[in-house]
Design an enzyme around this catalytic site. Sequence first.
Site, PDB file in Angstrom:
ATOM      1  N   GLY A  53     -16.374  25.603  42.678  1.00 40.54           N
ATOM      2  CA  GLY A  53     -16.388  26.457  41.982  1.00 40.54           C
ATOM      3  C   GLY A  53     -15.634  27.757  43.208  1.00 40.54           C
ATOM      4  O   GLY A  53     -15.424  27.614  43.980  1.00 40.54           O
ATOM      5  N   CYS A  90     -17.595  20.258  47.264  1.00 38.23           N
ATOM      6  CA  CYS A  90     -16.744  22.085  47.938  1.00 38.23           C
ATOM      7  C   CYS A  90     -18.434  23.203  47.297  1.00 38.23           C
ATOM      8  O   CYS A  90     -18.529  23.095  47.549  1.00 38.23           O
ATOM      9  CB  CYS A  90     -15.491  21.990  46.533  1.00 38.23           C
ATOM     10  SG  CYS A  90     -15.041  23.759  47.646  1.00 38.23           S
ATOM     11  N   TYR A  91     -17.613  24.186  46.261  1.00 39.44           N
ATOM     12  CA  TYR A  91     -19.174  24.720  46.189  1.00 39.44           C
ATOM     13  C   TYR A  91     -20.498  24.037  46.075  1.00 39.44           C
ATOM     14  O   TYR A  91     -21.402  24.901  46.618  1.00 39.44           O
ATOM     15  CB  TYR A  91     -18.810  25.863  45.412  1.00 39.44           C
ATOM     16  CG  TYR A  91     -19.788  26.480  45.000  1.00 39.44           C
ATOM     17  CD1 TYR A  91     -19.856  27.727  45.254  1.00 39.44           C
ATOM     18  CD2 TYR A  91     -20.299  26.590  43.808  1.00 39.44           C
ATOM     19  CE1 TYR A  91     -20.899  28.290  44.376  1.00 39.44           C
ATOM     20  CE2 TYR A  91     -21.791  27.075  43.314  1.00 39.44           C
ATOM     21  CZ  TYR A  91     -21.881  28.011  44.346  1.00 39.44           C
ATOM     22  OH  TYR A  91     -22.263  29.405  43.833  1.00 39.44           O
ATOM     23  N   GLU A 129     -11.429  14.454  43.291  1.00 36.63           N
ATOM     24  CA  GLU A 129     -10.747  13.962  41.662  1.00 36.63           C
ATOM     25  C   GLU A 129      -9.438  14.562  41.340  1.00 36.63           C
ATOM     26  O   GLU A 129      -9.050  14.100  40.338  1.00 36.63           O
ATOM     27  CB  GLU A 129     -11.564  15.244  40.413  1.00 36.63           C
ATOM     28  CG  GLU A 129     -11.866  16.893  41.275  1.00 36.63           C
ATOM     29  CD  GLU A 129     -12.458  17.629  42.142  1.00 36.63           C
ATOM     30  OE1 GLU A 129     -13.124  16.699  42.481  1.00 36.63           O
ATOM     31  OE2 GLU A 129     -12.562  18.632  41.731  1.00 36.63           O
ATOM     32  N   LYS A 144      -8.356  13.172  25.951  1.00 39.11           N
ATOM     33  CA  LYS A 144      -6.507  13.176  25.424  1.00 39.11           C
ATOM     34  C   LYS A 144      -6.242  11.482  26.328  1.00 39.11           C
ATOM     35  O   LYS A 144      -5.903  10.832  25.050  1.00 39.11           O
ATOM     36  CB  LYS A 144      -5.800  13.849  26.012  1.00 39.11           C
ATOM     37  CG  LYS A 144      -4.161  13.582  24.734  1.00 39.11           C
ATOM     38  CD  LYS A 144      -4.055  14.325  23.538  1.00 39.11           C
ATOM     39  CE  LYS A 144      -3.085  14.422  23.532  1.00 39.11           C
ATOM     40  NZ  LYS A 144      -3.271  15.404  21.592  1.00 39.11           N
ATOM     41  N   HIS A 164     -11.733  17.733  47.390  1.00 40.22           N
ATOM     42  CA  HIS A 164     -11.771  17.032  46.171  1.00 40.22           C
ATOM     43  C   HIS A 164     -11.901  15.753  45.759  1.00 40.22           C
ATOM     44  O   HIS A 164     -10.244  15.532  45.489  1.00 40.22           O
ATOM     45  CB  HIS A 164     -10.627  18.406  45.636  1.00 40.22           C
ATOM     46  CG  HIS A 164     -11.533  19.316  45.215  1.00 40.22           C
ATOM     47  ND1 HIS A 164     -12.379  20.060  44.633  1.00 40.22           N
ATOM     48  CD2 HIS A 164     -11.833  20.553  46.056  1.00 40.22           C
ATOM     49  CE1 HIS A 164     -12.841  21.838  44.580  1.00 40.22           C
ATOM     50  NE2 HIS A 164     -11.879  21.459  46.123  1.00 40.22           N
ATOM     51  N   ASP A 176      -3.576  12.762  18.263  1.00 37.83           N
ATOM     52  CA  ASP A 176      -5.533  13.170  17.095  1.00 37.83           C
ATOM     53  C   ASP A 176      -5.706  12.588  15.882  1.00 37.83           C
ATOM     54  O   ASP A 176      -6.606  12.132  15.475  1.00 37.83           O
ATOM     55  CB  ASP A 176      -5.736  14.290  17.873  1.00 37.83           C
ATOM     56  CG  ASP A 176      -5.038  14.466  19.425  1.00 37.83           C
ATOM     57  OD1 ASP A 176      -5.033  13.887  19.948  1.00 37.83           O
ATOM     58  OD2 ASP A 176      -4.815  16.234  19.681  1.00 37.83           O
TER      59      ASP A 176
END
Length: 534
Positions: free
Chosen positions: A76, A103-104, A192, A390, A190, A248
């Site tokens: 964050g 992180c945060y 991710e 998605k 990070h 979609d």
Amino acid sequence: MNSSQSHDAKRPEPIGHSADALQNERVLVLDFGSQFAQLIARRVRDQNVYCEIVRHDISAQTVLARKPSAIIFSGGPSSVYDQGAPVCDRRIFDLGIPLLGICYGMQLTAHSLGGAVQPCPAREYGRAGLSISNMEKLFAGFPSQIDVWMSHGDQVQRLPEGFESIASTTTCPYAAIKHQTKPIYGIQFHPEVSHTALGGTLIHNFLYNVAGCQGRWHLSNFAEQTISQLREKIGSERVICGLSGGVDSSVTAALLYKAIGPQLTCILIDNGLLRKDEQAAVIREFTDHFRADLRVVDASERFLSALSGIRDPQEKRLRIGHAFIDCFKEEAHKINGARYLAQGTLYPDVIESGAAPDGPAATIKLHHNVGGLPEQLGFDLVEPLRDLFKDEVRKLGIELGLPEHLVWRHPFPGPGLAVRCLGEVTEAKLDVLREADEILIAEIKNANLYRETSQAFVVLLESQSVGVMGDSRTYENAVAVRCVNTDDFMTADWSRLPYDLLARVSTRIINEVRGVNRVCYDISSKPPATIEWE
Ligand code: XMP
């Protein structure tokens, strides 16, 4: 219809929130305002573990009730010492649920448990070399050195009691930490983002080695269970589904078709702003795959007259939105006895609109999907994709037997070619765009670069320029070619397409499309530019 429309949290839970039935294994990501919270959730799901994003201030009791196998604290933008910095319910640390702070999230964990956090000597942003000192569990199978991606101004300066360092960088002694006896971990980098080497392996290790997950999230199970759940809930009622030809709405229709077959009616509204031959292509795809009722409404004239004389981009979008709602309403009410309306709402829409149970507060949407429908329509909603990202919808489409070319179609905006036709929209301008667009897509497909490019289209500019054809001077339109690569469409970079491909596109457009004598290539990234021009 693919909807990013806001959903009112007060309405009854739409059919389609099937995760509860499906998941006896879930991970909660507490969102502390990170731009990467959705990416974390996607990475967890990549490991076949179901994952949801929840508010950072969710109570320990609610967490417990959701029975998560693990908790992840996102990063964050705040510092733990900022006034009003987001915090978590302190009792979460005592639940005994495996926890990974990123992180945060790590700084907050250290700070809450008695450690100290301080500003770094220099804000660290970008790649850093990580030296790993403990290869058990979280770093099992890792080499002793890897590259990781950092983005922080603060870092842990003193560990809370019971914690130890398991990895460091030259400027960050506590780049990864763990509690000696409890399953609590923290990492300053990070995992991710794709720039962190072995980021997926680290998440895998946390889920499987630390939290003991089994990996039960599979789209084939999702499809099976969603279909039977839809069948049970819908019973013998009739369902309407707006079809746009995009992935979609096609996957939504496919799930419903498998669940209720002839009780499904699809509506395709041709707003006159579609690409060349698109109406026919959508009808062909539909009849190839479903034997359900399809109503095609040719509303081109209505939309074009609503747009007549309008130059302002926002006003164009508004008018298209209103015309769409009116058309859909009229058509839907012709379908006797319909009770449900199906929408292809995806998980990011649910999260960003603030409608997820315990999910983070609404964020400002980048744009509203004009295909979204108002609640006054009077139907109950069916949103079978509201738990999915998605990329999962694409995989599900394949699972359901939809063809690759449909599943991997580039997104196309609800307001269609109107936002690619700068200034007033006219039939003549739309024709120019359709021809140019067809050439661009055909050439990209010929070069085998369609899948690698996230979105590609032509924009008809409002400026004319001087050219020469044969011996005569021309004064005709300029078009811009816009091709972007992106994971999430929130940020994007222009595609580095080969020069010879661009040359072919340009030559063909200038030679074959009447009224165009100049082609420019748009080399702006998002931000600061957007993907569409209007
Ligand atoms: P921007 O231009 O905001 O576009 O960078 C991001 C993505 O969203 C699509 N887009 C829309 N899609 N209704 C839609 O369904 C809209 O009003 C709309 N506006 C933009 C755009 O094509 C890109 O994929």
